[in-house]
Design a protein around this motif. Sequence first.
Motif, PDB file in Angstrom:
ATOM      1  N   THR A  16      -3.659 -16.662   2.221  1.00  0.00           N
ATOM      2  CA  THR A  16      -3.065 -16.363   1.161  1.00  0.00           C
ATOM      3  C   THR A  16      -3.313 -14.791   0.943  1.00  0.00           C
ATOM      4  O   THR A  16      -4.156 -14.541   1.129  1.00  0.00           O
ATOM      5  CB  THR A  16      -3.038 -17.089  -0.060  1.00  0.00           C
ATOM      6  OG1 THR A  16      -4.482 -17.182  -0.418  1.00  0.00           O
ATOM      7  CG2 THR A  16      -2.780 -18.691   0.379  1.00  0.00           C
ATOM      8  N   THR A  17      -2.235 -14.126   0.254  1.00  0.00           N
ATOM      9  CA  THR A  17      -2.602 -12.974  -0.288  1.00  0.00           C
ATOM     10  C   THR A  17      -1.777 -12.622  -1.799  1.00  0.00           C
ATOM     11  O   THR A  17      -0.921 -13.590  -1.915  1.00  0.00           O
ATOM     12  CB  THR A  17      -2.093 -11.581   0.622  1.00  0.00           C
ATOM     13  OG1 THR A  17      -0.727 -11.805   0.660  1.00  0.00           O
ATOM     14  CG2 THR A  17      -2.827 -12.056   1.940  1.00  0.00           C
ATOM     15  N   SER A  18      -2.038 -11.761  -2.420  1.00  0.00           N
ATOM     16  CA  SER A  18      -1.040 -11.327  -3.564  1.00  0.00           C
ATOM     17  C   SER A  18      -0.279 -10.174  -3.412  1.00  0.00           C
ATOM     18  O   SER A  18       0.227  -9.784  -4.401  1.00  0.00           O
ATOM     19  CB  SER A  18      -1.937 -11.089  -4.711  1.00  0.00           C
ATOM     20  OG  SER A  18      -3.047  -9.911  -4.391  1.00  0.00           O
ATOM     21  N   THR A  19       0.024  -9.972  -2.003  1.00  0.00           N
ATOM     22  CA  THR A  19       1.034  -8.483  -1.873  1.00  0.00           C
ATOM     23  C   THR A  19       2.488  -8.731  -2.281  1.00  0.00           C
ATOM     24  O   THR A  19       2.885  -7.698  -2.317  1.00  0.00           O
ATOM     25  CB  THR A  19       1.091  -8.374  -0.347  1.00  0.00           C
ATOM     26  OG1 THR A  19       1.326  -9.656   0.454  1.00  0.00           O
ATOM     27  CG2 THR A  19      -0.402  -8.077   0.203  1.00  0.00           C
ATOM     28  N   ALA A  20       3.008 -10.000  -2.840  1.00  0.00           N
ATOM     29  CA  ALA A  20       4.213  -9.998  -2.962  1.00  0.00           C
ATOM     30  C   ALA A  20       4.641  -9.088  -4.276  1.00  0.00           C
ATOM     31  O   ALA A  20       5.581  -8.294  -4.379  1.00  0.00           O
ATOM     32  CB  ALA A  20       4.621 -11.362  -3.518  1.00  0.00           C
ATOM     33  N   GLN A  21       3.820  -9.136  -5.191  1.00  0.00           N
ATOM     34  CA  GLN A  21       3.711  -8.175  -6.306  1.00  0.00           C
ATOM     35  C   GLN A  21       3.784  -6.726  -6.000  1.00  0.00           C
ATOM     36  O   GLN A  21       4.191  -5.883  -6.929  1.00  0.00           O
ATOM     37  CB  GLN A  21       2.719  -8.659  -7.520  1.00  0.00           C
ATOM     38  CG  GLN A  21       1.067  -8.356  -6.971  1.00  0.00           C
ATOM     39  CD  GLN A  21       0.328  -8.887  -8.057  1.00  0.00           C
ATOM     40  OE1 GLN A  21       0.578  -8.460  -9.206  1.00  0.00           O
ATOM     41  NE2 GLN A  21      -0.476  -9.738  -7.708  1.00  0.00           N
ATOM     42  N   PHE A  22       2.997  -6.220  -4.936  1.00  0.00           N
ATOM     43  CA  PHE A  22       2.886  -4.869  -4.764  1.00  0.00           C
ATOM     44  C   PHE A  22       4.111  -4.472  -3.782  1.00  0.00           C
ATOM     45  O   PHE A  22       4.135  -3.194  -3.346  1.00  0.00           O
ATOM     46  CB  PHE A  22       1.471  -4.509  -4.107  1.00  0.00           C
ATOM     47  CG  PHE A  22       0.485  -4.974  -4.823  1.00  0.00           C
ATOM     48  CD1 PHE A  22       0.167  -4.755  -6.185  1.00  0.00           C
ATOM     49  CD2 PHE A  22      -0.399  -6.083  -4.566  1.00  0.00           C
ATOM     50  CE1 PHE A  22      -0.881  -5.041  -6.909  1.00  0.00           C
ATOM     51  CE2 PHE A  22      -1.344  -6.664  -5.271  1.00  0.00           C
ATOM     52  CZ  PHE A  22      -1.648  -6.166  -6.503  1.00  0.00           C
TER      53      PHE A  22
END
Length: 343
Positions: A157-163
Amino acid sequence: MIRAAIVGLGRWGRTLVNAVTGSSEATHPSGLHFALAVTRTRASAEAFCREKNIALVDSYDDILRDPDIDAVVLATPHSQHQAQALAAIAARKHVFVEKPLTLDLPSARAVADAAHRSGLILAVGFTRRFHPSIGALRARLADGRLGDVVSLVAQHTTSTAQFVAPDNWRATADEAPGGALTAVGVHALDHMIEFAGRVRDVRAITTRYYPGGASDDTTTVMLRFATGATGLLFCSVATATNFSFAAYGTKGLAEITRADLSHFRFAPASTAAPTGLVTAPPDEIVENSGFDMLHEQMTAFARTIRDGNSYPVPIADVLHGMAVFDAVVESAKRGGEMIEVKE
């Protein structure tokens, strides 16, 4: 020295360049030199190319016509990989393609067949295969300590969607079939194929959690392998960053954790003493911090071209991964229906 051209100088294209031109290059040369570059946004790349002493050209055709360029490295939108790779092969250039190779099996097979007929190297960027923690798991499977694979469980998982900007190609649904499988999950799928063999069928569900996102950002896949082993893969680009990969075998458990894959644990299966007392052997812990996977990957690409060896990620595994990818996309479209993997 292999003279290469980088195609695409977004975040990841620059990361690949830095992997072979960083401070480690003086003591650990990769054998690959980026001599030319082309990108859609030339103005934003000019300073970077000056710093790296890379000539920035106007078109991909300029690269293909240059007889001094041995190889092309593609860090471009997935949908462009097939045409760009085929053009490079036709121009007698070796090709490195960031994962996924293409967006479906027929186009991936077309590229692989063209490279094979031409006797050129086709390498796909499954960089995590080069990490020593993956190597440690590989060794324990090869020497029998793990036993037969029972099941594989992975989270990436990553949090890249928001960036990712809404107008960025990575945000479009066409570039991300299968949701987060395209961006991150294909790495874990590649490990599963290496360690458990061919996948028989899949069930997949994709969902969208990030507000305003143009494509699904979270994917869960259940897999059955031809050997009878099972797999569970969860991937998302809409939560905190995490990575874990566990291989459950008949003789033990091998587990890799942390975002940089640095923590490896092997837990042998419990054994029974003559007295009947069951004991659990102590875990084996190995820390592999600070390893430069990208440098090792690009070094392997250069070495394969130079020495004529096989690239460490077999194209047969890549093509099977694309067949599984197609099945996941179809299963998600059908609401999680079981889909047989066909090659």
